[in-house]
Design a protein around this motif. Structure first.
Motif, PDB file in Angstrom:
ATOM      1  N   ILE A  15       1.006  -1.497  -0.025  1.00  0.00           N
ATOM      2  CA  ILE A  15       0.026   0.102  -0.125  1.00  0.00           C
ATOM      3  C   ILE A  15       1.000   1.524  -0.092  1.00  0.00           C
ATOM      4  O   ILE A  15       0.586   2.256  -0.791  1.00  0.00           O
ATOM      5  CB  ILE A  15      -0.968   0.031   1.278  1.00  0.00           C
ATOM      6  N   GLY A  16       1.872   1.237   0.964  1.00  0.00           N
ATOM      7  CA  GLY A  16       3.085   2.330   0.721  1.00  0.00           C
ATOM      8  C   GLY A  16       3.496   2.548  -0.542  1.00  0.00           C
ATOM      9  O   GLY A  16       3.593   3.706  -1.177  1.00  0.00           O
ATOM     10  N   LEU A  17       3.787   1.717  -1.317  1.00  0.00           N
ATOM     11  CA  LEU A  17       4.533   1.449  -2.595  1.00  0.00           C
ATOM     12  C   LEU A  17       3.439   2.132  -3.645  1.00  0.00           C
ATOM     13  O   LEU A  17       3.851   3.073  -4.174  1.00  0.00           O
ATOM     14  CB  LEU A  17       4.925   0.395  -3.052  1.00  0.00           C
ATOM     15  N   THR A  23       1.647   9.437  -5.444  1.00  0.00           N
ATOM     16  CA  THR A  23       2.441  10.756  -4.930  1.00  0.00           C
ATOM     17  C   THR A  23       3.114  11.412  -6.075  1.00  0.00           C
ATOM     18  O   THR A  23       2.932  12.607  -6.349  1.00  0.00           O
ATOM     19  CB  THR A  23       2.847  10.552  -3.717  1.00  0.00           C
ATOM     20  N   VAL A  24       4.019  10.533  -6.479  1.00  0.00           N
ATOM     21  CA  VAL A  24       4.953  11.180  -7.610  1.00  0.00           C
ATOM     22  C   VAL A  24       4.166  11.516  -8.770  1.00  0.00           C
ATOM     23  O   VAL A  24       4.767  12.584  -9.456  1.00  0.00           O
ATOM     24  CB  VAL A  24       5.874   9.811  -8.096  1.00  0.00           C
ATOM     25  N   ALA A  25       3.284  10.765  -9.171  1.00  0.00           N
ATOM     26  CA  ALA A  25       2.343  11.154 -10.499  1.00  0.00           C
ATOM     27  C   ALA A  25       1.709  12.529 -10.076  1.00  0.00           C
ATOM     28  O   ALA A  25       1.672  13.409 -11.047  1.00  0.00           O
ATOM     29  CB  ALA A  25       1.408  10.101 -10.760  1.00  0.00           C
ATOM     30  N   ALA A  26       1.208  12.886  -8.978  1.00  0.00           N
ATOM     31  CA  ALA A  26       0.605  13.969  -8.492  1.00  0.00           C
ATOM     32  C   ALA A  26       1.456  15.070  -8.501  1.00  0.00           C
ATOM     33  O   ALA A  26       1.161  16.117  -9.017  1.00  0.00           O
ATOM     34  CB  ALA A  26      -0.143  13.878  -7.369  1.00  0.00           C
ATOM     35  N   ALA A  40      -2.227  23.816  -8.032  1.00  0.00           N
ATOM     36  CA  ALA A  40      -2.473  23.642  -6.554  1.00  0.00           C
ATOM     37  C   ALA A  40      -3.328  22.110  -6.198  1.00  0.00           C
ATOM     38  O   ALA A  40      -2.916  21.840  -5.364  1.00  0.00           O
ATOM     39  CB  ALA A  40      -3.511  24.671  -6.306  1.00  0.00           C
ATOM     40  N   LEU A  41      -3.971  21.958  -7.275  1.00  0.00           N
ATOM     41  CA  LEU A  41      -4.696  20.756  -7.120  1.00  0.00           C
ATOM     42  C   LEU A  41      -3.545  19.492  -7.117  1.00  0.00           C
ATOM     43  O   LEU A  41      -3.675  18.376  -6.396  1.00  0.00           O
ATOM     44  CB  LEU A  41      -5.335  20.311  -8.466  1.00  0.00           C
ATOM     45  N   GLY A  42      -2.808  19.342  -7.917  1.00  0.00           N
ATOM     46  CA  GLY A  42      -1.629  18.540  -8.181  1.00  0.00           C
ATOM     47  C   GLY A  42      -0.759  18.650  -6.739  1.00  0.00           C
ATOM     48  O   GLY A  42      -0.710  17.528  -6.217  1.00  0.00           O
ATOM     49  N   PHE A  43      -0.410  19.812  -6.423  1.00  0.00           N
ATOM     50  CA  PHE A  43       0.255  19.675  -5.144  1.00  0.00           C
ATOM     51  C   PHE A  43      -0.647  19.333  -3.840  1.00  0.00           C
ATOM     52  O   PHE A  43       0.001  18.669  -3.103  1.00  0.00           O
ATOM     53  CB  PHE A  43       0.714  21.222  -4.856  1.00  0.00           C
ATOM     54  N   THR A  48      -1.631  15.099   0.121  1.00  0.00           N
ATOM     55  CA  THR A  48      -2.350  14.423   0.841  1.00  0.00           C
ATOM     56  C   THR A  48      -2.010  12.884   0.764  1.00  0.00           C
ATOM     57  O   THR A  48      -2.035  11.782   1.734  1.00  0.00           O
ATOM     58  CB  THR A  48      -3.771  14.466   0.368  1.00  0.00           C
ATOM     59  N   LEU A  49      -1.627  12.376  -0.496  1.00  0.00           N
ATOM     60  CA  LEU A  49      -1.238  11.016  -0.722  1.00  0.00           C
ATOM     61  C   LEU A  49       0.084  10.644  -0.009  1.00  0.00           C
ATOM     62  O   LEU A  49       0.403   9.430   0.449  1.00  0.00           O
ATOM     63  CB  LEU A  49      -0.896  10.859  -2.424  1.00  0.00           C
TER      64      LEU A  49
END
Length: 61
Positions: A15-17, A23-26, A40-43, A48-49
């Motif tokens: 789950i962490g992976l 998170t990297v994609a965002a 701002a949405l991506g950040f 959050t992720l």
């Protein structure tokens, strides 16, 4: 004597992976987004992720 539980799994790692990759994609989306609102949405999604990623590792590991 073994002190570990017989029911140990690697669910926290998986789950962490998965959350780490999201998170990297965002973060990449925040970097390449055209407007300020999309950035701002991506950040916000990346932050959050990342929190969910760390929480999942702590809860299930």
């Amino acid at each position: 004597m073994a002190t570990g539980s017989a029911q140990e799994t690697d669910m926290g790692v998986g789950i962490g992976l998965a959350l780490g990759l999201l998170t990297v994609a965002a973060g990449v989306y925040a970097f390449v987004a055209q407007g300020q609102f999309e950035t701002a949405l991506g950040f916000g999604a990346a932050v959050t992720l990342a929190v969910l990623c760390v929480g999942a590792i702590h809860v299930w590991s």
